[in-house]
Write a protein that holds these residues in place. Sequence first.
Motif, mmCIF file in Angstrom:
data_model
loop_
_atom_site.group_PDB
_atom_site.id
_atom_site.type_symbol
_atom_site.label_atom_id
_atom_site.label_comp_id
_atom_site.label_asym_id
_atom_site.label_seq_id
_atom_site.Cartn_x
_atom_site.Cartn_y
_atom_site.Cartn_z
ATOM 1 N N GLY B 158 107.236 -43.207 -94.462
ATOM 2 C CA GLY B 158 108.557 -44.218 -94.163
ATOM 3 C C GLY B 158 110.302 -43.413 -94.261
ATOM 4 N N TYR B 159 109.960 -42.448 -95.523
ATOM 5 C CA TYR B 159 110.596 -41.723 -95.534
ATOM 6 C C TYR B 159 111.084 -40.014 -95.779
ATOM 7 C CZ TYR B 159 110.678 -44.948 -99.102
ATOM 8 O OH TYR B 159 110.553 -47.082 -99.653
ATOM 9 N N CYS B 160 110.185 -40.317 -94.007
ATOM 10 C CA CYS B 160 110.252 -38.730 -93.597
ATOM 11 C C CYS B 160 110.378 -38.911 -92.430
ATOM 12 C CB CYS B 160 108.595 -38.243 -93.348
ATOM 13 S SG CYS B 160 107.418 -37.989 -94.613
ATOM 14 N N VAL B 161 111.573 -37.532 -92.230
ATOM 15 C CA VAL B 161 112.541 -37.672 -91.402
ATOM 16 C C VAL B 161 111.981 -35.998 -91.149
ATOM 17 C CG1 VAL B 161 114.892 -37.181 -89.755
ATOM 18 C CG2 VAL B 161 114.519 -38.498 -91.467
ATOM 19 N N ARG B 304 119.521 -38.154 -89.440
ATOM 20 C CA ARG B 304 119.053 -38.788 -89.716
ATOM 21 C C ARG B 304 118.820 -38.676 -91.208
ATOM 22 N NH1 ARG B 304 114.106 -40.623 -85.528
ATOM 23 N NH2 ARG B 304 115.376 -40.161 -83.868
ATOM 24 N N ALA B 305 118.696 -38.097 -91.699
ATOM 25 C CA ALA B 305 117.860 -38.191 -92.832
ATOM 26 C C ALA B 305 119.232 -38.228 -93.880
ATOM 27 C CB ALA B 305 117.826 -36.581 -93.426
ATOM 28 N N ALA B 306 120.822 -38.068 -93.514
ATOM 29 C CA ALA B 306 121.842 -38.779 -93.915
ATOM 30 C C ALA B 306 121.704 -40.120 -93.558
ATOM 31 C CB ALA B 306 123.114 -37.852 -93.525
ATOM 32 N N LYS B 307 121.957 -40.766 -93.007
ATOM 33 C CA LYS B 307 121.678 -41.981 -92.372
ATOM 34 C C LYS B 307 120.312 -42.651 -92.894
ATOM 35 C CE LYS B 307 123.572 -42.114 -88.314
ATOM 36 N NZ LYS B 307 123.352 -41.630 -86.418
ATOM 37 N N ARG B 308 119.274 -42.112 -93.268
ATOM 38 C CA ARG B 308 118.702 -43.141 -93.427
ATOM 39 C C ARG B 308 118.306 -42.788 -95.174
ATOM 40 N NH1 ARG B 308 112.059 -42.853 -92.213
ATOM 41 N NH2 ARG B 308 113.595 -43.876 -90.715
ATOM 42 N N MET B 309 118.688 -42.251 -95.878
ATOM 43 C CA MET B 309 119.152 -41.496 -97.526
ATOM 44 C C MET B 309 120.388 -42.594 -97.736
ATOM 45 S SD MET B 309 118.540 -39.486 -100.175
ATOM 46 C CE MET B 309 118.540 -40.928 -101.070
ATOM 47 N N VAL B 318 114.651 -50.675 -94.633
ATOM 48 C CA VAL B 318 114.729 -48.659 -93.552
ATOM 49 C C VAL B 318 114.075 -49.000 -92.938
ATOM 50 C CG1 VAL B 318 114.315 -46.194 -94.361
ATOM 51 C CG2 VAL B 318 115.264 -48.102 -95.793
ATOM 52 N N LEU B 319 114.189 -49.036 -91.673
ATOM 53 C CA LEU B 319 113.440 -49.079 -90.514
ATOM 54 C C LEU B 319 112.645 -48.197 -90.395
ATOM 55 C CD1 LEU B 319 116.342 -48.003 -89.304
ATOM 56 C CD2 LEU B 319 116.520 -49.845 -88.208
#
Lengths: 340, 340
Positions: B158-161, B304-309, B318-319
């Motif tokens: 879930g938390y990997c980009v 993507r990392a920024a958005k997810r963060m 968090v999709l």
Amino acid sequence: MSTVTRPKLEDVARLAGVSLGSASRALSVPEQVKPDTLQKVQRAVEQLGYVRNGAAQALASRRTRTVAAVYPTLDNPIFAVSIQSLQQTLWKLGYQLLVASHEYKPEREADVLKAILERGVDGVVLVGTDHTDEVFELLRQYRLPYVTTWSTDERRAGYCVGFSYYEAAYEMARLVVQHGHTRIALCTGASKGNERVRARIAGTRAALKAADLELRPEWVTEKPFTFEGGREAVRTVMVGKVLPTALICGSDIQAVGAIAECRDLHMRVPEDLSVTGSDDIELAELVQPRLTTVRVPTSEIGTRAAKRMVSLIEGADVLAEEDLTTCLVVRDSLRRISGD
Amino acid sequence: MSTVTRPKLEDVARLAGVSLGSASRALSVPEQVKPDTLQKVQRAVEQLGYVRNGAAQALASRRTRTVAAVYPTLDNPIFAVSIQSLQQTLWKLGYQLLVASHEYKPEREADVLKAILERGVDGVVLVGTDHTDEVFELLRQYRLPYVTTWSTDERRAGYCVGFSYYEAAYEMARLVVQHGHTRIALCTGASKGNERVRARIAGTRAALKAADLELRPEWVTEKPFTFEGGREAVRTVMVGKVLPTALICGSDIQAVGAIAECRDLHMRVPEDLSVTGSDDIELAELVQPRLTTVRVPTSEIGTRAAKRMVSLIEGADVLAEEDLTTCLVVRDSLRRISGD
DNA sequence: TTGAAAGCGCTAACAA
DNA sequence: TTGTTAGCGCTTTCAA
């Protein structure tokens, strides 16, 4: 292990059996507490896994132990190397580095700076001496110490850590002239808001003039400091009846791009066109032909800027330092022209 | 202009003729105040040149609007590009970026993280999934959301980009095999604390095995991710009676170094030795011969990392996202071998 | 929708 | 050398 809530200094003090004030002192001015007290506090800190709350510390002490650096871009090896040494040195001196970039848009710099101001820093490292009035006004208004880097500037001499772009450019142009070139083109970055570029143009022009040569306007091109910028320069300059025999680039990155473009255009370097760079990045001696360039004190700039910044922040005497120096690195991309 | 002391929110409130609370709300939740109040506050802010005190805000709200990113190094173009996009995206979302690096020393990462924790951040971006227990423990203890980047990892999906290094390496090795190579060497970075390197070795080995080939231990070398690392790899591997015909490098930087070393050693690429890279940095198509490599989504990772963060920090859903993909870029540094 | 007031966790002045 | 205490400038309940 499973602390439900982050321990505070008060918890440390209680566990150590001392007052809040003593605990605070044990951490920030250990030489002002009894060894016994110090030890008790240290043990409690360890036991609780205590880490200072920086925001509270910053609020109470009005110091953040952070310095900000605003770069034109992070995506250029010379800045990357310089940031590296800046960061390392600051770290050793107990400061953190906050980096930001304005992507070579001078007008954005003040906005970037405002965000930094809001976050709170103890000082600012700037690249170059040419900044908008707004930038200097903000710095003044917030009483923030700053150092300018890369370029030297007579007017603000005490706070510059850099070298003379004028001289570096002069030397390089002279070298090219000495190799027998008379038709010389120049590829630099955008001169707006960038005194380094302007100094480079001036230095080159002066060296040519000293040899009774002229820097033709149509052979001076301002391109981005990228591989593609170097490619464009070749395309811009290699047109018309009379062609230059040498292209002086404002950065190795551009020079490498220029060499690649020449290859794609079936021109040989240095036989058909000599190309020189600036900076002496690691890549310079890896490309074919190996690049003739000028070495600049990239990492030294970061180190010195860090030290000077901290001196300024901590109110130490800031000794006037000598400018850094550059030196020519002669390799294979500059051809010697016999006769004309 | 010459404010003697930095204005605070209280000054703004007084000038606007509203209470401290209203002024605060006007700035952080403007939709909750009357348009009239909002306007008065905005005017006062402008008039005073007011800028929030971040430390006070952080202390009171327990949010810093800063995210930290810990990189192995800043001095590598792929990270520079990725940081760039991370920074830009965070900035648009209202966050600042604090960068730090541990210089490829996994054991230093926890120390770096501690300093960051002290400074205070809302979340952390990590490179790779392989970190010491201490790192994960700190993150857990301080309830800090984090995302891991570059690599994918089934366990913490879930938390990997990132993308699959295994597959990327597999594809590249297969390509090399398809070109008729049977004697294949591999140059990677240090595998300790770096699951990406390990995945790459495993992927390469699997592809060779699928072709009934073996990855000889003496042809697998772990070198730094630098030009010099690539040079060393060539020297390490090109000894003995039987020589490899292809060298697969774990990064373009190493590959470029390897090519330069071959030249210095009077070996031709790809005639005497084929060299492949990874990342498809800009330089890859500028060197001679142009580099066959695998393109990785460098800048997409940052975005993507920024958005997810930020989603994580702000508690948004968090999709689960799909992994990013890589693709082979075939150029000239890999030779086709007919017969054997 | 607003104002009043209680902290956020720490530092630093002061008194002991 | 230590303990006590008043803020640092803001956010955020709570009541109005």
